[in-house]
Design a protein around this motif. Sequence first.
Motif, PDB file in Angstrom:
ATOM      1  N   PRO A 213       0.825  -1.220   0.000  1.00 11.97           N
ATOM      2  CA  PRO A 213       0.000   0.000   0.000  1.00 11.97           C
ATOM      3  C   PRO A 213       0.854   1.263   0.000  1.00 11.97           C
ATOM      4  O   PRO A 213       1.954   1.298   0.562  1.00 11.97           O
ATOM      5  N   ASP A 214       0.341   2.303  -0.621  1.00 15.96           N
ATOM      6  CA  ASP A 214       1.074   3.570  -0.728  1.00 15.96           C
ATOM      7  C   ASP A 214       1.449   4.149   0.627  1.00 15.96           C
ATOM      8  O   ASP A 214       2.491   4.792   0.771  1.00 15.96           O
ATOM      9  N   ASP A 215       0.591   3.941   1.632  1.00 22.51           N
ATOM     10  CA  ASP A 215       0.836   4.549   2.941  1.00 22.51           C
ATOM     11  C   ASP A 215       1.696   3.674   3.853  1.00 22.51           C
ATOM     12  O   ASP A 215       1.873   3.989   5.035  1.00 22.51           O
ATOM     13  N   THR A 216       2.223   2.573   3.333  1.00 15.52           N
ATOM     14  CA  THR A 216       3.087   1.681   4.117  1.00 15.52           C
ATOM     15  C   THR A 216       4.549   1.980   3.816  1.00 15.52           C
ATOM     16  O   THR A 216       4.935   2.113   2.649  1.00 15.52           O
ATOM     17  N   LYS A 217       5.352   2.095   4.862  1.00 12.39           N
ATOM     18  CA  LYS A 217       6.776   2.380   4.698  1.00 12.39           C
ATOM     19  C   LYS A 217       7.571   1.084   4.564  1.00 12.39           C
ATOM     20  O   LYS A 217       7.120   0.020   4.997  1.00 12.39           O
ATOM     21  N   ILE A 218       8.751   1.211   3.969  1.00 13.39           N
ATOM     22  CA  ILE A 218       9.595   0.038   3.717  1.00 13.39           C
ATOM     23  C   ILE A 218      10.932   0.197   4.425  1.00 13.39           C
ATOM     24  O   ILE A 218      11.593   1.232   4.293  1.00 13.39           O
ATOM     25  N   VAL A 219      11.336  -0.842   5.173  1.00  9.73           N
ATOM     26  CA  VAL A 219      12.717  -0.950   5.621  1.00  9.73           C
ATOM     27  C   VAL A 219      13.349  -2.074   4.797  1.00  9.73           C
ATOM     28  O   VAL A 219      12.861  -3.213   4.794  1.00  9.73           O
ATOM     29  N   LEU A 220      14.375  -1.730   4.062  1.00 12.71           N
ATOM     30  CA  LEU A 220      15.057  -2.677   3.187  1.00 12.71           C
ATOM     31  C   LEU A 220      16.279  -3.233   3.900  1.00 12.71           C
ATOM     32  O   LEU A 220      17.140  -2.473   4.346  1.00 12.71           O
ATOM     33  N   TYR A 221      16.353  -4.556   4.016  1.00  7.24           N
ATOM     34  CA  TYR A 221      17.539  -5.203   4.582  1.00  7.24           C
ATOM     35  C   TYR A 221      18.319  -5.831   3.441  1.00  7.24           C
ATOM     36  O   TYR A 221      17.856  -6.772   2.796  1.00  7.24           O
ATOM     37  N   ALA A 222      19.522  -5.298   3.174  1.00 13.52           N
ATOM     38  CA  ALA A 222      20.308  -5.719   2.012  1.00 13.52           C
ATOM     39  C   ALA A 222      21.769  -5.944   2.403  1.00 13.52           C
ATOM     40  O   ALA A 222      22.620  -5.080   2.193  1.00 13.52           O
ATOM     41  N   PRO A 223      22.070  -7.100   2.991  1.00 12.79           N
ATOM     42  CA  PRO A 223      23.459  -7.400   3.354  1.00 12.79           C
ATOM     43  C   PRO A 223      24.295  -7.760   2.135  1.00 12.79           C
ATOM     44  O   PRO A 223      23.760  -8.113   1.080  1.00 12.79           O
ATOM     45  N   THR A 224      25.603  -7.683   2.278  1.00  9.25           N
ATOM     46  CA  THR A 224      26.500  -7.981   1.173  1.00  9.25           C
ATOM     47  C   THR A 224      26.779  -9.477   1.071  1.00  9.25           C
ATOM     48  O   THR A 224      26.330 -10.275   1.902  1.00  9.25           O
ATOM     49  N   TYR A 225      27.572  -9.831   0.088  1.00 12.22           N
ATOM     50  CA  TYR A 225      27.897 -11.223  -0.227  1.00 12.22           C
ATOM     51  C   TYR A 225      28.898 -11.823   0.755  1.00 12.22           C
ATOM     52  O   TYR A 225      29.831 -11.167   1.185  1.00 12.22           O
TER      53      TYR A 225
END
Length: 391
Positions: A213-225
């Motif tokens: 949904p547009d009103d939902t925020k995102i926390v992106l977890y992106a660890p390295t290799y």
Amino acid sequence: MRELIKKLTPKPLIELYKKLRYVWIQMLFRIFHLFPIQKNRIVLCNVWGYGDNARYVAEELLRKQDGEEICFVTNHPETAGEAPGIRFLKTNSVAAVKALATARVWVENNRKEPYITKRKGQYYIQLWHGGLALKKIEGDCAEHLGEAYIQNAKRDSAMTDLYVSNGEFCTNMYRRAFFYEGEILECGTPRNDAFIKGNPEKAAQVKRRLSIPDDTKIVLYAPTYRDGSDVTAYQFDFEQTRKAMEKRFGGRFIMIVRLHPLVAALGDVLVYSDKILNGSHYPDMYELMLASDVLITDYSNTMFEFSMMRRPVFLYASDFTAYKKERGFYFDYYTLPYPIAANTEEMIQNITNFSEELYKDNLQSFFDIVALKESGRAAEAVAEKVLEKVR
């Protein structure tokens, strides 16, 4: 079916097949050197798919296209989606080998394979898949990469006509680590343009694609290799961390977990829910970053890129000592402008105590030190260089 055949085939036969195929590709490339160079042919390459710096230069070329043939070579042409005007080719296919051998301009995101040699009349732009880096690269960590890799890196740099940099730190690093003395264009990083200029429409598209949904925020977890199949270093309490984000920043949050392309399959073994999503197979990491409100990473240079939007970055590093020994760092990790945690409890504490004002002050001081030059028009600047050569 293809994966099943690979599993059932004895390893010596697979290795023999690879060697014979490589010889065949090498012969093809030399044969195609007999064909004339096509002045309007441009070949962009990114081994991991239609993304990273090469994608954003390709799209800028597409906007300026006037009869030029734009080819994009990748291991994963299926990631392209709809991109009319760009010809997608599978790495090491006959069509890709011919295109490389006869193109006027190469635009590369990684290193070219040893069989690829530049002809007189060809022009080679190296974008690289990094920029401002924490982990040491190539010549600066040669002891970890092996002689064969370093020799090919030197060969590749010797062919290169132009590197693209995002500032003084990056330029100095490229000259030293890439054994390069030629021209460097300090215009910024193509994949970061949207972080500088903003692109709310693209961010909204990403959310729609993921049914967020547009009103939902995102926390992106992106660890390295990391080498191997152990996922321990990637794990902490995702749900408790997500809840801490809601408490500190307000609103509803979902977390997207996005592992490095080289270990994306490991993402399938982690535990997900309707609020913890698996984004490891999403084709373009930089679209995910653009749509996210907060980033959690570890040693990836995405920390620097994401924070160009002045959005919060948190670091989770449970294996700091081992990882630093394996690669080495350009900066003192604990002086970076990002809160660092080694476990879930520390992560939640860092989120709870996060000061936006202090964070932005520390961030600006760091960017001043490295003399960052992100223009927001890097893809345009590279595209103009390409078109100078083909028109």
